[in-house]
Structure formats: structure tokens, C-alpha cells
Design a protein around this motif. Structure first.
Motif, PDB file in Angstrom:
ATOM      1  N   ALA A 149       0.846  -1.324   0.080  1.00 52.82           N
ATOM      2  CA  ALA A 149       0.135  -0.002  -0.154  1.00 52.82           C
ATOM      3  C   ALA A 149       0.863   1.392   0.008  1.00 52.82           C
ATOM      4  O   ALA A 149       1.953   1.370   0.675  1.00 52.82           O
ATOM      5  CB  ALA A 149      -0.793  -0.165   1.192  1.00 52.82           C
ATOM      6  N   VAL A 155      -8.942   2.632  -0.164  1.00 55.98           N
ATOM      7  CA  VAL A 155      -9.169   1.253   0.756  1.00 55.98           C
ATOM      8  C   VAL A 155     -10.583   0.799   0.459  1.00 55.98           C
ATOM      9  O   VAL A 155     -11.414   1.519   0.384  1.00 55.98           O
ATOM     10  CB  VAL A 155      -9.137   1.605   2.261  1.00 55.98           C
ATOM     11  CG1 VAL A 155      -9.351   0.319   3.072  1.00 55.98           C
ATOM     12  CG2 VAL A 155      -7.739   2.387   2.619  1.00 55.98           C
ATOM     13  N   LEU A 220      -6.795  -3.709   8.975  1.00 61.29           N
ATOM     14  CA  LEU A 220      -6.052  -2.654   7.934  1.00 61.29           C
ATOM     15  C   LEU A 220      -4.748  -2.313   8.874  1.00 61.29           C
ATOM     16  O   LEU A 220      -3.813  -1.773   8.177  1.00 61.29           O
ATOM     17  CB  LEU A 220      -7.234  -1.610   7.830  1.00 61.29           C
ATOM     18  CG  LEU A 220      -6.817  -0.394   7.004  1.00 61.29           C
ATOM     19  CD1 LEU A 220      -6.253  -0.886   5.750  1.00 61.29           C
ATOM     20  CD2 LEU A 220      -7.944   0.487   6.950  1.00 61.29           C
ATOM     21  N   CYS A 224      -1.229  -1.291   7.044  1.00 63.48           N
ATOM     22  CA  CYS A 224      -0.407  -0.195   7.386  1.00 63.48           C
ATOM     23  C   CYS A 224       1.072  -0.212   7.991  1.00 63.48           C
ATOM     24  O   CYS A 224       2.039   0.268   7.426  1.00 63.48           O
ATOM     25  CB  CYS A 224      -1.262   0.874   8.094  1.00 63.48           C
ATOM     26  SG  CYS A 224      -2.724   1.563   7.507  1.00 63.48           S
ATOM     27  N   SER A 230      -0.364   5.079   6.789  1.00 65.74           N
ATOM     28  CA  SER A 230      -1.374   5.307   7.734  1.00 65.74           C
ATOM     29  C   SER A 230      -2.840   5.169   7.043  1.00 65.74           C
ATOM     30  O   SER A 230      -2.707   5.007   5.704  1.00 65.74           O
ATOM     31  CB  SER A 230      -1.280   6.293   8.658  1.00 65.74           C
ATOM     32  OG  SER A 230      -0.389   6.248   9.502  1.00 65.74           O
ATOM     33  N   ALA A 231      -3.949   5.095   7.502  1.00 68.30           N
ATOM     34  CA  ALA A 231      -4.987   5.249   6.817  1.00 68.30           C
ATOM     35  C   ALA A 231      -6.266   6.002   7.516  1.00 68.30           C
ATOM     36  O   ALA A 231      -6.092   6.046   8.874  1.00 68.30           O
ATOM     37  CB  ALA A 231      -5.471   3.600   6.668  1.00 68.30           C
ATOM     38  N   ASP A 232      -7.021   6.532   6.697  1.00 64.81           N
ATOM     39  CA  ASP A 232      -8.251   7.257   7.370  1.00 64.81           C
ATOM     40  C   ASP A 232      -9.466   6.489   6.542  1.00 64.81           C
ATOM     41  O   ASP A 232      -9.570   6.277   5.397  1.00 64.81           O
ATOM     42  CB  ASP A 232      -8.230   8.414   6.648  1.00 64.81           C
ATOM     43  CG  ASP A 232      -7.197   9.639   7.563  1.00 64.81           C
ATOM     44  OD1 ASP A 232      -7.055   9.455   8.565  1.00 64.81           O
ATOM     45  OD2 ASP A 232      -6.555  10.182   6.898  1.00 64.81           O
ATOM     46  N   THR A 268      -6.305  -2.648  -0.973  1.00 66.44           N
ATOM     47  CA  THR A 268      -5.971  -0.966  -1.458  1.00 66.44           C
ATOM     48  C   THR A 268      -5.624  -0.881  -2.882  1.00 66.44           C
ATOM     49  O   THR A 268      -5.284  -1.904  -3.399  1.00 66.44           O
ATOM     50  CB  THR A 268      -4.571  -0.480  -0.645  1.00 66.44           C
ATOM     51  OG1 THR A 268      -3.364  -1.112  -0.860  1.00 66.44           O
ATOM     52  CG2 THR A 268      -5.040  -0.465   0.854  1.00 66.44           C
ATOM     53  N   ARG A 289      -8.954   6.063   2.642  1.00 64.75           N
ATOM     54  CA  ARG A 289      -7.728   5.956   1.836  1.00 64.75           C
ATOM     55  C   ARG A 289      -6.462   6.011   2.718  1.00 64.75           C
ATOM     56  O   ARG A 289      -6.563   6.172   3.980  1.00 64.75           O
ATOM     57  CB  ARG A 289      -7.790   7.539   1.232  1.00 64.75           C
ATOM     58  CG  ARG A 289      -7.459   8.645   2.044  1.00 64.75           C
ATOM     59  CD  ARG A 289      -7.791   9.990   1.265  1.00 64.75           C
ATOM     60  NE  ARG A 289      -7.777  11.234   2.410  1.00 64.75           N
ATOM     61  CZ  ARG A 289      -6.476  11.848   2.219  1.00 64.75           C
ATOM     62  NH1 ARG A 289      -5.873  12.139   1.275  1.00 64.75           N
ATOM     63  NH2 ARG A 289      -6.625  13.015   3.213  1.00 64.75           N
ATOM     64  N   ILE A 290      -5.372   5.695   2.045  1.00 61.07           N
ATOM     65  CA  ILE A 290      -4.213   5.572   2.721  1.00 61.07           C
ATOM     66  C   ILE A 290      -3.233   6.806   2.540  1.00 61.07           C
ATOM     67  O   ILE A 290      -3.519   7.538   1.439  1.00 61.07           O
ATOM     68  CB  ILE A 290      -3.313   4.514   1.873  1.00 61.07           C
ATOM     69  CG1 ILE A 290      -3.961   2.991   1.942  1.00 61.07           C
ATOM     70  CG2 ILE A 290      -1.901   4.146   2.256  1.00 61.07           C
ATOM     71  CD1 ILE A 290      -4.180   2.338   3.174  1.00 61.07           C
ATOM     72  N   VAL A 297      -4.338   3.660  12.058  1.00 56.96           N
ATOM     73  CA  VAL A 297      -5.321   3.514  11.320  1.00 56.96           C
ATOM     74  C   VAL A 297      -6.834   4.481  12.095  1.00 56.96           C
ATOM     75  O   VAL A 297      -6.985   4.043  13.239  1.00 56.96           O
ATOM     76  CB  VAL A 297      -6.262   2.183  11.239  1.00 56.96           C
ATOM     77  CG1 VAL A 297      -7.457   2.051  10.521  1.00 56.96           C
ATOM     78  CG2 VAL A 297      -5.420   1.115  10.709  1.00 56.96           C
TER      79      VAL A 297
END
Lengths: 316, 316
Positions: A149, A155, A220, A224, A230-232, A268, A289-290, A297
Motif C-alpha cells: 500500500a 481502501v 487494516l 499499514c 497510515s489510513a483514514d 488498497t 484512503r491510505i 488507522v
């Protein structure tokens, strides 16, 4: 290890129905080793999982269902790597030789194997507290790893989430439910669908993937951590399963975010591949999204951080 | 299956020392599957075995020794097929997360793996009654199966027999012995030597082979059943282990014929290959011959049938 007549009888009597002329199986059950000739193209993908009675399933559960779950959760690991199933082994520990149980278990196992085109090639039976260890092997020409990713990727998750976690208290008798709901809950728990076909479709488009066994946010987090990003996640975008909404009401979103056992894929997709993915019309949902980061996360709801109360499943 | 932070910590903390750049290992511990690229020549050979605490080893045994035995008995299955070790997986079920035990177990496991050139590529840790399931995979260009024996072949065994069976009552404290004898007995039980080098030497000469885990007569019975032949064994030719003679006296020959756990090889050699085999100067002994028949193994002493009192190891 010791493999005397009792063990031989069990394997012969209950598991020898395994197809012998399957792809690449030169020699199956009955020798010191199975002999296998893998396809020339691609990489082997292999994964092992143990189910312990009264920890991963009730000891008194229907052996057909236990066998189905044991093999399906392993096949889900092959799906997560975009690997086509080839062979598996079974290490079965039983407190005593129960013919009815073995007959039902082997039927469930071999039916599941036939459904997904995977061959039982070997195993071991031992006496002890009930547990089932299955190792699956598949072949992948385009493996999906956790460490691919990049910031900017979208995501996605497949299917809907939260149903298996919502089903668990019903299965365990901790939450009353109508008979039809209880049956649906049991089916969800024991017969998770390994996303093999979906995985094949996204194989050339996704940058990373895994199967959701511990809960979306926890899993997730593994992508990451492995990818150094990281991810939102947008909580309002989560595809919450109807059964989770029915059983858990307002708590359904939390189950979709944190509950395990759904065995859907989280993956992803780089921006340049999104149009092609969307054209495929798959049962997938874009949920976030990443971003650059150190393995965090973050879940968001109405522009505010959403903090899960419990996240994932803890073994030890 | 559920694989959350606790499990991840155990694998990372104790088993991540496994070599990552080993032959054919594209991706090891930490993803949904290991990714493996086998050698282009030969067939894969794979075998799985479970050791259950207080059935296959005392729960309180030294974890270094338990790990060594768990991997070595699996490697013996590769030796029995004339396969070179490549990779293995570990499915470990533990009653609780005991750091000292895990540290010792992982050290024993990885030291054994390094000794035999096999790489740990994946696993699963679960909570439950202590048991260890290991699956080994190797590669063989000239596999030795059980079903290749023909009437007229000579029957051979490697090394000497009966020591492990004689050692067992000493290890279990059922038979008094000097401290040095007790140590020798424990070493024999926990550190059996997989006959990988011998197997390679006889690979092109033997017509069938297996490792002796259940006892010579029982295991030779598996060769006879698979090959559709019978065997005559000369009890006076058996290479009885000195420790068996020391501990069991006149009962030593019976232990050599019927006792398990020696992990020596039993193999058959067609007459035309015998001169070449004998020229190799291997530590092997000719003990009988294969004859026409329906899977019977007959032992003879002074021209009379010798009937074992107990033969082999029975799981169920």
C-alpha cells in the motif's frame, strides 16, 4: 510420528475418499509424505490455522459445520493472497475415536474440498483434546501482499461487515433470536465464503490485500504496519451487514469496524487503477484512503475521530 | 483465523529469527500466506505431525528438547522419502503465554532448523491444551515410496534398533538408571537423527523405504501392504542397539523388532543393486527378504517363527 493401524484405519475409512487424481498430486494419503508437482508458473502460497474446541468453536458443534469452517477460513487466507487452491493437509486431535463424529466431519471436509477444488493430500491423527489444524497450499501468479500500500491508494472492502460478530452471541445462546435468525447466524459463522473469485478479479489492480478475520480496523492496521503508511476510514461509508443492523441496532457500525470473522477482503487500490476496478461492477465498497504515516488507522464520523471500544480479537 | 496483536507479538518476538533469505522463500512469516518458489526440478514432499503434551512428551519436558524432537521426527519423514528439507510451518497451541517456555522452545526450534537447513515460513499460535503441529516440505528428484518392493528384494535397516523403546521407561522414571544412562536415554528420545544423508545415498538403489516410528515389524508391514508382498525377517540379524541390550537384557531383540521411535530407515533393495549398496559402506544391515504374499511380515529365530508380544504403537 507413530502411525499405527488405528490411525491408518481412521485415515483410510474416513478420508480416503479424497480425490487421488487431482492436479499435481503424484502421491496422496498413505506414505511418509505426499508427493506433489506444483504448476510451473507462479509461486506457492501456504497458510496454517488451528481451531481449538471450546475456543474457536463449541466442542459439541455439528462436525459437518466445524469441518466446513476449518477449511473455509484457511481458503480465505489463499483468497487474501490471490492464490488458487491446490492441496491441504489435516492434523486432527481427538479425545476418542468417535465413528459418528468422524463420518460427519470427513463428509463436511471432503464436500468443502470438492466445492473449492482443493485436494486432501495428507494428515496426522492423534489422541488428545479436540483440535483441528489445516494447512492449505495454493498457486499464485500475481500474489497480493500486505506490504504494497502507498499514500494516495483507496481502501476498499468486499461484501458487508459485522454480521459474523453480531451472530456470535446468538450462536452462543447469549442473545435470544427467532429460529430463522439463529440459523442464519450459524450459517454465517460456520460457512464463511472465501473470496477466491473476487481476489482473482482484483489481483492485477490492488496494491495490497488481506482477509478480515480480526476486524476491519485491526486488520487494516496490519496492512499499514507492513506498508509503512497510515489510513483514514469513513465510518459512514462502511457497508454494514443487514444482520448486524437487525441484531445490534446502533452498535452495528462498531461491529462492522471492529468485529472479526467476516472473512471479507480489505484491499488498497492505486488511483490509476480505480476506474478499471469500478468498471468491473464487483461487490466492493470504497471506505477510505491510505496516507503518509507510521501505521495508524484512524476512523472518522461526521468529521470527528471515532474511537472503537474494543478492536479485534486477542488470542493471548 | 483470528491473528491479532498478541499472536503477532509471539511470532515476531520468538520466531522472527528465522532466516528470511532462504532458498525459495519469497515471503515468510507475517502475511496471510508464505510465498514460496520451489526448485524447478523434482517433486515436493510434504508431511505433518502433531505432538500432544502428556501423550507424545511430558508437558513439563525441556522446551528445547520438545522443539528438537517435534522438528526432527518430521524431518525423518522427509528422509524416508529421500527429500531434501526446504520449509516448515509451526502451529503451536499453548495454555498460556509463558515467555520463558517460548524463548527456550523457539531457540530449540530455530537451532534444529539451522542444523538441517530448513526454514520456518509461517505458523499459527492459539490458546488451548499444549500441542505442536509441524508440517515440513522438501524436494525430491528420486522419491522413495512404500509401494515399490518386489519379491526377491533384500530388506535392510539403518543404524541399530530398540534403543528408543528401551529408553522410554527410564525417561518416564519407571526404570531406575545411572545418571549418565538417563541422559543418554533422554538424548535418544528427544534428539532422533533424521537419516537424510543415508536416504540420499540409497535413493537410486532402494525400491521402497520408510522411517521406523512404530516399530520395525509394524512399519515393514506398511511397505508389504503398499507393495502387495510379504517379508521374512531373521531376528538374529537385527542390529540391536547397545543401550537396548544394557537396559532390557534378553528383551532387547523384542524391542528392536517391535519398539518404536528409533527413526532409522527400513528399505528394500532389488538383488541387482545389492553389490553397489554394499560398496558404499553405509551403516546398514541386511535383515531379511521380500517374498510373494499378501502383506504378511514373518519373523524367524533358529528356523522357527518368532511371534512378537506387542507390536507397534497404537493411537486409538
Amino acid at each position: 510420528m507413530p502411525a499405527a493401524s488405528g490411525e491408518f484405519d481412521i485415515i483410510r475409512d474416513f478420508f480416503a475418499g479424497a480425490k487421488k487424481n487431482s492436479e499435481g498430486v503424484v502421491l496422496g494419503i498413505g506414505d511418509d509424505c505426499a508427493l506433489l508437482r506444483p504448476p510451473a508458473e507462479g509461486m506457492l502460497a501456504t497458510s496454517v490455522d488451528t481451531l481449538v474446541a471450546d475456543r474457536h468453536f463449541p466442542a459439541g458443534a455439528d462436525p459437518v459445520a466445524v469441518a466446513a469452517r476449518a477449511l473455509r477460513v484457511n481458503l480465505s487466507d489463499l483468497a487474501a493472497m490471490n492464490a488458487r487452491p491446490l492441496w491441504f493437509t489435516l492434523a486432527l486431535t481427538l479425545p476418542h475415536s468417535d465413528v459418528d463424529w468422524l463420518r460427519a466431519f470427513s463428509r463436511g471436509l471432503l464436500e468443502t474440498a470438492a466445492r473449492y477444488g482443493i485436494s486432501l493430500v495428507g494428515g496426522d491423527t492423534t489422541r488428545g483434546p479436540l483440535s483441528i489444524t489445516i494447512q492449505v497450499t495454493g498457486i499464485s501468479e500475481c500474489p497480493l501482499r500486505r506490504d504494497g500500500a502507498s499514500a494516495g491508494d483507496a481502501v476498499y472492502v468486499s461484501g458487508s461487515l459485522g454480521a459474523a460478530a453480531a451472530a456470535l452471541p446468538v450462536i452462543l445462546g447469549q442473545q435470544p433470536a427467532a429460529e430463522s435468525t439463529r440459523r442464519e447466524a450459524e450459517h454465517l459463522f460456520y460457512f464463511p465464503e472465501p473470496q477466491l473469485s473476487l481476489s482473482e478479479s482484483i489481483g492485477g489492480l490492488a496494491s495490497s490485500a488481506l482477509d478480515i478475520s480480526d476486524g476491519l480496523l485491526a486488520d487494516l492496521g496490519h496492512i499499514c504496519a507492513a506498508s509503512g503508511v497510515s489510513a483514514d476510514i469513513d465510518m459512514q461509508a462502511l457497508p454494514v451487514a443487514p444482520l448486524a443492523q437487525q441484531l445490534a441496532g446502533e452498535g452495528a457500525a462498531a461491529l462492522a469496524a471492529g468485529g472479526g470473522d467476516d472473512y471479507q477482503l480489505c484491499f488498497t487500490v492505486p488511483p490509476e487503477n480505480i476506474p478499471q476496478l469500478e468498471l468491473l461492477g464487483l461487490d466492493v465498497t470504497r471506505i477510505g484512503r491510505i496516507v503518509e504515516g507510521a501505521g495508524e488507522v484512524r476512523a472518522w464520523r461526521d468529521g470527528e475521530r471515532w474511537i472503537p471500544q474494543a478492536c479485534g480479537y486477542q488470542h493471548f
